[in-house]
Motif scaffolding. Structure first.
Motif, PDB file in Angstrom:
ATOM      1  N   VAL A  35       0.853  -1.197   0.000  1.00  0.00           N
ATOM      2  CA  VAL A  35       0.000   0.000   0.000  1.00  0.00           C
ATOM      3  C   VAL A  35       0.889   1.248   0.000  1.00  0.00           C
ATOM      4  CG1 VAL A  35      -1.774   1.270   1.275  1.00  0.00           C
ATOM      5  CG2 VAL A  35      -1.791  -1.243   1.268  1.00  0.00           C
ATOM      6  N   SER A  38       0.729   7.291   0.180  1.00  0.00           N
ATOM      7  CA  SER A  38      -0.313   8.268  -0.189  1.00  0.00           C
ATOM      8  C   SER A  38      -1.713   7.726   0.103  1.00  0.00           C
ATOM      9  CB  SER A  38      -0.198   8.645  -1.662  1.00  0.00           C
ATOM     10  OG  SER A  38      -0.346   7.504  -2.488  1.00  0.00           O
ATOM     11  N   ILE A  39      -1.906   6.417  -0.036  1.00  0.00           N
ATOM     12  CA  ILE A  39      -3.206   5.812   0.276  1.00  0.00           C
ATOM     13  C   ILE A  39      -3.435   5.839   1.786  1.00  0.00           C
ATOM     14  CG2 ILE A  39      -4.522   3.649   0.237  1.00  0.00           C
ATOM     15  CD1 ILE A  39      -4.479   5.031  -2.457  1.00  0.00           C
ATOM     16  N   TYR A  40      -2.397   5.513   2.549  1.00  0.00           N
ATOM     17  CA  TYR A  40      -2.503   5.581   4.015  1.00  0.00           C
ATOM     18  C   TYR A  40      -2.848   7.004   4.459  1.00  0.00           C
ATOM     19  CZ  TYR A  40      -0.841   6.248   8.787  1.00  0.00           C
ATOM     20  OH  TYR A  40      -0.738   6.620  10.103  1.00  0.00           O
ATOM     21  N   TYR A  52     -13.693   5.560   2.408  1.00  0.00           N
ATOM     22  CA  TYR A  52     -12.373   5.584   1.774  1.00  0.00           C
ATOM     23  C   TYR A  52     -11.826   4.160   1.669  1.00  0.00           C
ATOM     24  CZ  TYR A  52      -7.708   7.163   0.514  1.00  0.00           C
ATOM     25  OH  TYR A  52      -6.533   7.367  -0.162  1.00  0.00           O
ATOM     26  N   HIS A  53     -11.933   3.401   2.747  1.00  0.00           N
ATOM     27  CA  HIS A  53     -11.489   2.015   2.741  1.00  0.00           C
ATOM     28  C   HIS A  53     -12.197   1.230   1.643  1.00  0.00           C
ATOM     29  CE1 HIS A  53     -12.245  -2.209   3.958  1.00  0.00           C
ATOM     30  NE2 HIS A  53     -10.934  -2.213   4.030  1.00  0.00           N
ATOM     31  N   TYR A  56     -11.048   2.770  -2.010  1.00  0.00           N
ATOM     32  CA  TYR A  56      -9.644   2.797  -2.440  1.00  0.00           C
ATOM     33  C   TYR A  56      -8.764   1.653  -1.948  1.00  0.00           C
ATOM     34  CZ  TYR A  56     -10.815   7.547  -3.797  1.00  0.00           C
ATOM     35  OH  TYR A  56     -11.400   8.636  -4.374  1.00  0.00           O
ATOM     36  N   ILE A  57      -9.222   0.893  -0.937  1.00  0.00           N
ATOM     37  CA  ILE A  57      -8.341  -0.108  -0.333  1.00  0.00           C
ATOM     38  C   ILE A  57      -8.901  -1.523  -0.422  1.00  0.00           C
ATOM     39  CG2 ILE A  57      -7.217  -0.829   1.823  1.00  0.00           C
ATOM     40  CD1 ILE A  57      -7.285   2.174   2.629  1.00  0.00           C
ATOM     41  N   SER A  60      -8.437  -3.379  -3.696  1.00  0.00           N
ATOM     42  CA  SER A  60      -7.324  -2.892  -4.494  1.00  0.00           C
ATOM     43  C   SER A  60      -5.963  -3.455  -4.104  1.00  0.00           C
ATOM     44  CB  SER A  60      -7.251  -1.359  -4.403  1.00  0.00           C
ATOM     45  OG  SER A  60      -8.446  -0.786  -4.898  1.00  0.00           O
ATOM     46  N   TYR A  61      -5.852  -4.023  -2.902  1.00  0.00           N
ATOM     47  CA  TYR A  61      -4.565  -4.508  -2.413  1.00  0.00           C
ATOM     48  C   TYR A  61      -4.719  -5.906  -1.833  1.00  0.00           C
ATOM     49  CZ  TYR A  61      -3.377   0.328  -3.024  1.00  0.00           C
ATOM     50  OH  TYR A  61      -3.187   1.569  -3.592  1.00  0.00           O
TER      51      TYR A  61
END
Length: 67
Positions: A35, A38-40, A52-53, A56-57, A60-61
């Motif tokens: 990750v 910038s995402i964190y 947001y989680h 974007y997360i 995606s990971y």
């Protein structure tokens, strides 16, 4: 781990060396791999950490349930 104000997330941790993000939810904890910082930062600065989680997360990971 840093406690956060969210109805979904309880705490967030990030290691910039390994690029691992750990998110503690009410009844489970997940570790996300590779990750970008910038995402964190985006997560921590978001007014809705749950949204947001999800956007974007979550899908995606690579992730692993660790608790």
């Amino acid at each position: 781990m840093i406690p956060v104000s969210s109805s979904d997330l309880q705490a967030v941790g990030y290691d910039s060396l390994t690029r691992r993000l750990v998110i503690q939810f009410t009844e489970r904890t997940y570790e996300y791999s590779d990750v970008p910082e910038s995402i964190y930062k985006g997560l921590m600065n978001s007014s809705s950490k749950g949204k947001y989680h999800h956007e974007y997360i979550k899908n995606s990971y690579p992730n692993l349930r660790i608790g």
